[in-house]
Design a protein around this motif. Structure first.
Motif, PDB file in Angstrom:
ATOM      1  N   ARG A  57       0.833  -1.204   0.000  1.00 49.69           N
ATOM      2  CA  ARG A  57       0.000   0.000   0.000  1.00 49.69           C
ATOM      3  C   ARG A  57       0.865   1.251   0.000  1.00 49.69           C
ATOM      4  O   ARG A  57       2.037   1.218   0.303  1.00 49.69           O
ATOM      5  CB  ARG A  57      -0.914  -0.005   1.217  1.00 49.69           C
ATOM      6  CG  ARG A  57      -1.923  -1.119   1.192  1.00 49.69           C
ATOM      7  CD  ARG A  57      -2.824  -1.018   2.419  1.00 49.69           C
ATOM      8  NE  ARG A  57      -3.709  -2.152   2.489  1.00 49.69           N
ATOM      9  CZ  ARG A  57      -4.959  -2.136   2.055  1.00 49.69           C
ATOM     10  NH1 ARG A  57      -5.461  -1.042   1.521  1.00 49.69           N
ATOM     11  NH2 ARG A  57      -5.712  -3.204   2.148  1.00 49.69           N
ATOM     12  N   GLY A  58       0.218   2.338  -0.339  1.00 50.67           N
ATOM     13  CA  GLY A  58       0.892   3.625  -0.266  1.00 50.67           C
ATOM     14  C   GLY A  58       1.151   4.224  -1.633  1.00 50.67           C
ATOM     15  O   GLY A  58       0.841   3.630  -2.664  1.00 50.67           O
ATOM     16  N   ARG A  59       1.709   5.398  -1.588  1.00 51.84           N
ATOM     17  CA  ARG A  59       1.919   6.168  -2.816  1.00 51.84           C
ATOM     18  C   ARG A  59       2.798   5.424  -3.820  1.00 51.84           C
ATOM     19  O   ARG A  59       2.588   5.491  -5.009  1.00 51.84           O
ATOM     20  CB  ARG A  59       2.543   7.511  -2.464  1.00 51.84           C
ATOM     21  CG  ARG A  59       2.686   8.409  -3.653  1.00 51.84           C
ATOM     22  CD  ARG A  59       2.991   9.812  -3.219  1.00 51.84           C
ATOM     23  NE  ARG A  59       2.812  10.674  -4.374  1.00 51.84           N
ATOM     24  CZ  ARG A  59       3.650  11.616  -4.708  1.00 51.84           C
ATOM     25  NH1 ARG A  59       4.703  11.843  -3.964  1.00 51.84           N
ATOM     26  NH2 ARG A  59       3.420  12.355  -5.763  1.00 51.84           N
ATOM     27  N   HIS A  60       3.794   4.739  -3.336  1.00 53.99           N
ATOM     28  CA  HIS A  60       4.696   4.004  -4.215  1.00 53.99           C
ATOM     29  C   HIS A  60       4.418   2.505  -4.131  1.00 53.99           C
ATOM     30  O   HIS A  60       5.314   1.693  -4.351  1.00 53.99           O
ATOM     31  CB  HIS A  60       6.154   4.303  -3.854  1.00 53.99           C
ATOM     32  CG  HIS A  60       6.492   5.750  -4.006  1.00 53.99           C
ATOM     33  ND1 HIS A  60       6.598   6.355  -5.241  1.00 53.99           N
ATOM     34  CD2 HIS A  60       6.724   6.716  -3.081  1.00 53.99           C
ATOM     35  CE1 HIS A  60       6.889   7.630  -5.062  1.00 53.99           C
ATOM     36  NE2 HIS A  60       6.959   7.880  -3.764  1.00 53.99           N
ATOM     37  N   GLY A  61       3.185   2.169  -3.843  1.00 54.23           N
ATOM     38  CA  GLY A  61       2.795   0.769  -3.694  1.00 54.23           C
ATOM     39  C   GLY A  61       2.526   0.092  -5.022  1.00 54.23           C
ATOM     40  O   GLY A  61       2.746   0.647  -6.096  1.00 54.23           O
ATOM     41  N   GLY A  62       2.043  -1.098  -4.926  1.00 56.13           N
ATOM     42  CA  GLY A  62       1.729  -1.887  -6.107  1.00 56.13           C
ATOM     43  C   GLY A  62       1.578  -3.345  -5.724  1.00 56.13           C
ATOM     44  O   GLY A  62       1.271  -3.663  -4.569  1.00 56.13           O
ATOM     45  N   ILE A  63       1.819  -4.213  -6.686  1.00 53.85           N
ATOM     46  CA  ILE A  63       1.730  -5.646  -6.416  1.00 53.85           C
ATOM     47  C   ILE A  63       2.994  -6.330  -6.911  1.00 53.85           C
ATOM     48  O   ILE A  63       3.691  -5.820  -7.796  1.00 53.85           O
ATOM     49  CB  ILE A  63       0.492  -6.290  -7.065  1.00 53.85           C
ATOM     50  CG1 ILE A  63       0.539  -6.145  -8.582  1.00 53.85           C
ATOM     51  CG2 ILE A  63      -0.790  -5.734  -6.498  1.00 53.85           C
ATOM     52  CD1 ILE A  63      -0.481  -7.023  -9.293  1.00 53.85           C
ATOM     53  N   GLU A  64       3.250  -7.476  -6.317  1.00 52.89           N
ATOM     54  CA  GLU A  64       4.358  -8.310  -6.751  1.00 52.89           C
ATOM     55  C   GLU A  64       4.010  -9.762  -6.472  1.00 52.89           C
ATOM     56  O   GLU A  64       3.102 -10.052  -5.682  1.00 52.89           O
ATOM     57  CB  GLU A  64       5.662  -7.914  -6.053  1.00 52.89           C
ATOM     58  CG  GLU A  64       5.639  -8.087  -4.556  1.00 52.89           C
ATOM     59  CD  GLU A  64       6.892  -7.558  -3.878  1.00 52.89           C
ATOM     60  OE1 GLU A  64       7.853  -7.203  -4.565  1.00 52.89           O
ATOM     61  OE2 GLU A  64       6.892  -7.504  -2.635  1.00 52.89           O
ATOM     62  N   LEU A  65       4.703 -10.656  -7.123  1.00 57.37           N
ATOM     63  CA  LEU A  65       4.479 -12.076  -6.895  1.00 57.37           C
ATOM     64  C   LEU A  65       4.864 -12.421  -5.465  1.00 57.37           C
ATOM     65  O   LEU A  65       5.852 -11.900  -4.935  1.00 57.37           O
ATOM     66  CB  LEU A  65       5.304 -12.918  -7.873  1.00 57.37           C
ATOM     67  CG  LEU A  65       5.006 -12.733  -9.360  1.00 57.37           C
ATOM     68  CD1 LEU A  65       5.902 -13.652 -10.185  1.00 57.37           C
ATOM     69  CD2 LEU A  65       3.542 -12.992  -9.663  1.00 57.37           C
ATOM     70  N   SER A  66       4.117 -13.297  -4.841  1.00 58.52           N
ATOM     71  CA  SER A  66       4.403 -13.672  -3.458  1.00 58.52           C
ATOM     72  C   SER A  66       5.429 -14.790  -3.369  1.00 58.52           C
ATOM     73  O   SER A  66       5.961 -15.056  -2.302  1.00 58.52           O
ATOM     74  CB  SER A  66       3.116 -14.089  -2.747  1.00 58.52           C
ATOM     75  OG  SER A  66       2.558 -15.205  -3.408  1.00 58.52           O
ATOM     76  N   ARG A  67       5.692 -15.433  -4.492  1.00 63.74           N
ATOM     77  CA  ARG A  67       6.722 -16.470  -4.561  1.00 63.74           C
ATOM     78  C   ARG A  67       7.251 -16.503  -5.993  1.00 63.74           C
ATOM     79  O   ARG A  67       6.646 -15.907  -6.882  1.00 63.74           O
ATOM     80  CB  ARG A  67       6.173 -17.813  -4.109  1.00 63.74           C
ATOM     81  CG  ARG A  67       5.025 -18.344  -4.916  1.00 63.74           C
ATOM     82  CD  ARG A  67       4.529 -19.660  -4.280  1.00 63.74           C
ATOM     83  NE  ARG A  67       3.719 -20.402  -5.190  1.00 63.74           N
ATOM     84  CZ  ARG A  67       2.401 -20.468  -5.155  1.00 63.74           C
ATOM     85  NH1 ARG A  67       1.746 -19.813  -4.225  1.00 63.74           N
ATOM     86  NH2 ARG A  67       1.731 -21.165  -6.027  1.00 63.74           N
ATOM     87  N   PRO A  68       8.347 -17.178  -6.240  1.00 63.19           N
ATOM     88  CA  PRO A  68       8.910 -17.184  -7.595  1.00 63.19           C
ATOM     89  C   PRO A  68       7.925 -17.719  -8.639  1.00 63.19           C
ATOM     90  O   PRO A  68       7.159 -18.650  -8.371  1.00 63.19           O
ATOM     91  CB  PRO A  68      10.128 -18.104  -7.475  1.00 63.19           C
ATOM     92  CG  PRO A  68      10.486 -18.082  -6.021  1.00 63.19           C
ATOM     93  CD  PRO A  68       9.178 -17.914  -5.284  1.00 63.19           C
ATOM     94  N   ALA A  69       7.973 -17.128  -9.827  1.00 66.06           N
ATOM     95  CA  ALA A  69       7.100 -17.558 -10.920  1.00 66.06           C
ATOM     96  C   ALA A  69       7.341 -19.018 -11.281  1.00 66.06           C
ATOM     97  O   ALA A  69       6.431 -19.700 -11.769  1.00 66.06           O
ATOM     98  CB  ALA A  69       7.321 -16.662 -12.138  1.00 66.06           C
TER      99      ALA A  69
END
Length: 158
Positions: A57-69
């Motif tokens: 969360r936050g201004r520079h937030g986003g999403i990312e994978l929670s474990r390796p692809a």
């Protein structure tokens, strides 16, 4: 078998994140795939709940994978995002409204069940990393998208 838009975009979101270093911005993903942020948030809830992504969360937030692809099987993603695998009415849970006297002993039911299992088993042979093996190509597209967005209109139109 036809996947829902939710499953289709869920896989594409994971591919985007796997191809992007660092956090992926929701607005960028929505723009890249030309889908609404509202629909994207709905898919992200499912992916987050199933443990495929984590959000920052936050201004520079986003999403990312929670474990390796490399550890995310395509079949696993489809199982988590599809609401229904009923290939025929006899697959539907509950069964009160099924009008077939052969339910439970039908060869068609058995054949369809085997086909579904085979379909999911084939999907389990692939990981999200396998789908982004051409990482360079996706990165080029991402960079082009960023370049086009950041380029002043007069230069882009010339």
């Amino acid at each position: 078998m036809r996947l829902t838009k939710q499953s289709n975009y869920a896989v594409r979101i994971l591919m985007y994140c796997a191809s992007n270093d660092g956090l992926s911005r929701i607005a960028d993903i929505a723009e890249f795939y030309k889908i609404s942020e509202t629909f994207l948030f709905k898919i992200l809830q499912v992916l987050n709940h199933a443990g495929f992504v984590k959000t920052v969360r936050g201004r520079h937030g986003g999403i990312e994978l929670s474990r390796p692809a490399s550890e995310m099987k395509l079949g696993e993603v489809v199982r988590a995002t599809e609401d229904n695998f009923a290939l025929a009415e006899c697959f539907e849970t509950g069964g009160e409204d099924i009008n077939c006297p052969l339910t439970g002993t039908c060869g068609l039911n058995h054949a369809l069940h085997r086909a579904l299992v085979a379909f999911l088993n084939v999907l389990d042979e692939y990981t999200i990393e396998d789908l982004t093996d051409n990482r360079r190509n996706i990165n080029v597209l991402l960079q082009l998208e960023i370049a086009m967005r950041d380029t002043p209109r007069k230069v882009a139109d010339a």
